[in-house]
Design a protein around this motif. Structure first.
Motif, PDB file in Angstrom:
ATOM      1  N   VAL A 131      -6.490  -0.516  12.529  1.00 40.74           N
ATOM      2  CA  VAL A 131      -6.022  -0.943  11.203  1.00 40.74           C
ATOM      3  C   VAL A 131      -4.642  -0.360  10.911  1.00 40.74           C
ATOM      4  O   VAL A 131      -3.742  -1.054  10.419  1.00 40.74           O
ATOM      5  N   GLY A 132      -4.453   0.932  11.219  1.00 43.72           N
ATOM      6  CA  GLY A 132      -3.141   1.549  11.013  1.00 43.72           C
ATOM      7  C   GLY A 132      -2.067   0.905  11.854  1.00 43.72           C
ATOM      8  O   GLY A 132      -0.943   0.674  11.380  1.00 43.72           O
ATOM      9  N   TRP A 133      -2.403   0.573  13.104  1.00 46.56           N
ATOM     10  CA  TRP A 133      -1.441  -0.119  13.969  1.00 46.56           C
ATOM     11  C   TRP A 133      -1.100  -1.501  13.414  1.00 46.56           C
ATOM     12  O   TRP A 133       0.064  -1.902  13.403  1.00 46.56           O
ATOM     13  N   GLY A 134      -2.103  -2.230  12.950  1.00 46.52           N
ATOM     14  CA  GLY A 134      -1.852  -3.563  12.410  1.00 46.52           C
ATOM     15  C   GLY A 134      -1.003  -3.533  11.150  1.00 46.52           C
ATOM     16  O   GLY A 134      -0.124  -4.379  10.962  1.00 46.52           O
ATOM     17  N   VAL A 135      -1.246  -2.542  10.284  1.00 42.81           N
ATOM     18  CA  VAL A 135      -0.455  -2.428   9.056  1.00 42.81           C
ATOM     19  C   VAL A 135       1.011  -2.138   9.387  1.00 42.81           C
ATOM     20  O   VAL A 135       1.930  -2.730   8.801  1.00 42.81           O
ATOM     21  N   SER A 136       1.247  -1.240  10.333  1.00 44.06           N
ATOM     22  CA  SER A 136       2.628  -0.891  10.682  1.00 44.06           C
ATOM     23  C   SER A 136       3.354  -2.018  11.410  1.00 44.06           C
ATOM     24  O   SER A 136       4.575  -2.132  11.323  1.00 44.06           O
TER      25      SER A 136
END
Length: 293
Positions: free
Chosen positions: A39-44
């Motif tokens: 999720v953090g990778w997708g947001v960034s």
């Protein structure tokens, strides 16, 4: 001493319980951690708009005609102390306004202007030998509408101790725009600084190149998601384990609660197909024996 031993024993038991909980729910911890990391990778990568930074380096000094080493050293020290002043000049409204105009109408001088050439003949008359030629200017690159206030927010100046070289950085939405902004500010400073201060030698050591992504930090967002997922999942698992009052072993009753274990009641499960067969032969033999008696 006894209190310390009891405390150490309690701490050991608590740590053992935590390790047991982690081993029991290891897959839940892994899945939650990896999930929030994704999720953090997708947001960034897809949600937050990236920012790009381009940097140019400048050298500012004063040419000294005096060959005295002491004078040259004093001039060099004075130039290094003036770097802080140059930093304020770069971010001044005069430089940024001119840089904004340069970004709106980017041009390059293909051929410099030439003055008219006159020659005096034998009669003392000045005759035109060559006419004046205007400069040849061509449009170069893409134009950007960036105000001086916007440049003030995106431009930053970095200095180093004991160095006459300082850097100008620009942050923008695209790599090309970051490059155009930093080069416009650097070129404007190079042309305007002689009119502001008694500086006669300004060199752009390194022009800005296409900007490199500076934010968001994809690795940092991914790592933060992993850590948050691990902490949250462990907290949920720990709360569930602590709120569960089911007794699963005898040690909890005897050691924790101080009760006496009188025994165990075994439990076994019979399938629905299990039946007890009545053996008629055994019944007849029992009746015969009774008659003989």
């Amino acid at each position: 001493m006894e209190q310390k031993q009891e405390q150490e024993q309690e701490n050991t038991i608590d740590l053992t319980q935590l390790l047991r909980i982690c081993r029991k729910h290891i897959w839940a911890l892994i899945l939650w951690s990896v999930g929030l990391a994704l999720v953090g990778w997708g947001v960034s990568e897809f949600v937050i708009s990236p920012k790009y930074t381009s940097t140019a380096q400048l050298l500012v000094n004063q040419k000294s005609r005096n060959n005295d080493p002491n004078v040259a050293y004093a001039t060099q020290q004075a130039n290094m102390q003036m770097v802080t002043t140059y930093k304020d000049i770069v971010t001044s409204n005069k430089i940024l306004t001119e840089a904004s105009n340069r970004l709106a109408n980017p041009t390059v001088v293909v051929k410099k202007a030439q003055k008219a050439v006159y020659r005096t003949d034998e009669n003392g008359r000045r005759r035109l030998v060559r006419k004046a030629r205007p400069a040849v200017i061509e449009r170069s690159g893409k134009s950007y509408s960036v105000s001086a206030k916007e440049l003030a927010k995106s431009i930053s100046v970095g200095t180093q101790q004991q160095s006459q070289v300082f850097s100008i950085s620009a942050e923008a939405d695209t790599p090309a725009k970051a490059k155009a902004e930093v080069n416009a500010v650097a070129e404007t400073f190079r042309k305007e600084i002689p009119n502001i201060m008694s500086v006669n030698n300004v060199t752009i050591v390194a022009n800005g190149t296409n900007g490199v992504q500076s934010s968001p930090n994809v690795k940092l967002f991914t790592l933060a998601g992993f850590v948050i997922g691990l902490v949250l999942s462990f907290a949920v698992v720990l709360i569930r384990e602590m709120s569960d009052t089911t007794v699963r072993d005898d040690d909890y009753l005897t050691q924790e609660l101080g009760l006496t274990n009188l025994g165990q009641v075994a439990h076994f499960h019979l399938s629905s197909s299990f039946t007890i067969k009545n053996n008629s032969n055994m019944t007849k033999r029992g009746q015969t024996k009774r008659r003989r008696v």
